[in-house]
Motif scaffolding. Structure first.
Motif, PDB file in Angstrom:
ATOM      1  N   CYS A 129       0.851  -1.182   0.000  1.00  0.00           N
ATOM      2  CA  CYS A 129       0.000   0.000   0.000  1.00  0.00           C
ATOM      3  C   CYS A 129       0.897   1.245   0.000  1.00  0.00           C
ATOM      4  O   CYS A 129       1.861   1.317   0.769  1.00  0.00           O
ATOM      5  CB  CYS A 129      -0.885  -0.028   1.251  1.00  0.00           C
ATOM      6  N   PRO A 130       0.607   2.219  -0.853  1.00  0.00           N
ATOM      7  CA  PRO A 130       1.458   3.416  -0.892  1.00  0.00           C
ATOM      8  C   PRO A 130       1.506   4.159   0.443  1.00  0.00           C
ATOM      9  O   PRO A 130       2.536   4.733   0.803  1.00  0.00           O
ATOM     10  CB  PRO A 130       0.829   4.290  -1.976  1.00  0.00           C
ATOM     11  N   HIS A 131       0.420   4.116   1.203  1.00  0.00           N
ATOM     12  CA  HIS A 131       0.394   4.793   2.499  1.00  0.00           C
ATOM     13  C   HIS A 131       1.276   4.069   3.508  1.00  0.00           C
ATOM     14  O   HIS A 131       1.956   4.698   4.314  1.00  0.00           O
ATOM     15  CB  HIS A 131      -1.031   4.912   3.016  1.00  0.00           C
ATOM     16  N   GLU A 132       1.261   2.752   3.449  1.00  0.00           N
ATOM     17  CA  GLU A 132       2.119   1.970   4.338  1.00  0.00           C
ATOM     18  C   GLU A 132       3.589   2.247   4.016  1.00  0.00           C
ATOM     19  O   GLU A 132       4.409   2.417   4.908  1.00  0.00           O
ATOM     20  CB  GLU A 132       1.807   0.480   4.164  1.00  0.00           C
ATOM     21  N   ARG A 133       3.903   2.342   2.748  1.00  0.00           N
ATOM     22  CA  ARG A 133       5.276   2.648   2.338  1.00  0.00           C
ATOM     23  C   ARG A 133       5.704   4.009   2.878  1.00  0.00           C
ATOM     24  O   ARG A 133       6.786   4.157   3.430  1.00  0.00           O
ATOM     25  CB  ARG A 133       5.367   2.626   0.816  1.00  0.00           C
ATOM     26  N   ARG A 134       4.832   5.031   2.739  1.00  0.00           N
ATOM     27  CA  ARG A 134       5.173   6.360   3.246  1.00  0.00           C
ATOM     28  C   ARG A 134       5.381   6.339   4.751  1.00  0.00           C
ATOM     29  O   ARG A 134       6.311   6.949   5.262  1.00  0.00           O
ATOM     30  CB  ARG A 134       4.078   7.363   2.888  1.00  0.00           C
ATOM     31  N   ARG A 135       4.497   5.627   5.459  1.00  0.00           N
ATOM     32  CA  ARG A 135       4.649   5.554   6.930  1.00  0.00           C
ATOM     33  C   ARG A 135       5.969   4.894   7.305  1.00  0.00           C
ATOM     34  O   ARG A 135       6.635   5.313   8.250  1.00  0.00           O
ATOM     35  CB  ARG A 135       3.467   4.810   7.549  1.00  0.00           C
ATOM     36  N   GLU A 136       6.371   3.854   6.570  1.00  0.00           N
ATOM     37  CA  GLU A 136       7.647   3.191   6.849  1.00  0.00           C
ATOM     38  C   GLU A 136       8.818   4.138   6.633  1.00  0.00           C
ATOM     39  O   GLU A 136       9.747   4.191   7.438  1.00  0.00           O
ATOM     40  CB  GLU A 136       7.802   1.952   5.965  1.00  0.00           C
ATOM     41  N   VAL A 137       8.780   4.897   5.541  1.00  0.00           N
ATOM     42  CA  VAL A 137       9.861   5.847   5.243  1.00  0.00           C
ATOM     43  C   VAL A 137       9.917   6.925   6.315  1.00  0.00           C
ATOM     44  O   VAL A 137      10.986   7.245   6.833  1.00  0.00           O
ATOM     45  CB  VAL A 137       9.671   6.468   3.841  1.00  0.00           C
TER      46      VAL A 137
END
Length: 179
Positions: A129-137
């Motif tokens: 999920c793009p949102h999950e990726r952003r949160r990880e970064v």
């Protein structure tokens, strides 16, 4: 005298989600908007009726694809809005519970439970999920960790700032994109 609200569009200001996408672009595993909507559609459609009754008291017909697609698009849009504010479904569920809004808390809790199935569905297709990726970064940056090579290489300007040499001075700097 009341001030007029700005019209929707570019004059209203940047979309926080679009800004986040510019700052943390996706990589080859990041799901597209269509993939996200289809994953939500699958999860909602396959959920047992008794598990999602607080959210959907009357479900669309199992084969009513347009109705499921519209519902999935609505859920994906809500998740997009929350993510742009660095919020998650669980945050809304907790606030609703603290405010003694039992029915709302239950509806948001259903979405929160479905979200884990949504992420599993994307993972089966080797997507994130793009949102999950952003949160990880963001979490990695807040924790002081060095972003992974995958994240750094996804920024188009990151590779152009690296000198051609391979010595110690060849590491990209954190000063931003070249002028």
């Amino acid at each position: 005298m009341r001030r007029a609200r700005p019209p929707p569009g570019p004059a209203a200001g940047p979309d926080p989600g679009a800004l986040a996408e510019l700052l943390v672009p996706g990589d080859s595993r990041t799901a597209s908007a269509l993939e996200c909507t289809l994953a939500w559609m699958h999860v909602l459609r396959e959920a047992r009726p008794e598990h999602i009754t607080p959210l959907l008291p009357s479900r669309p017909d199992f084969y009513d694809w347009p109705a499921w697609h519209e519902l999935a698009g609505t859920v994906a849009g809500v998740v997009d809005e929350l993510s742009a504010e660095l919020l998650a479904l669980r945050d809304v569920a907790r606030v609703a519970a603290r405010m003694n809004m039992e029915r709302e808390a239950e509806r948001w809790a259903v979405l929160e439970r479905l979200e884990s199935r949504y992420r599993e569905r994307l993972a089966r297709e080797d997507r994130i999920c793009p949102h999950e990726r952003r949160r990880e970064v963001i979490a990695a940056l807040v924790d002081g960790a060095t972003p992974s090579t995958r994240i750094t290489s996804s920024c188009s300007w990151a590779s152009s700032t690296s000198p051609a040499s391979t010595g110690p001075s060849s590491a990209p700097t954190a000063t931003g994109p070249p002028p």
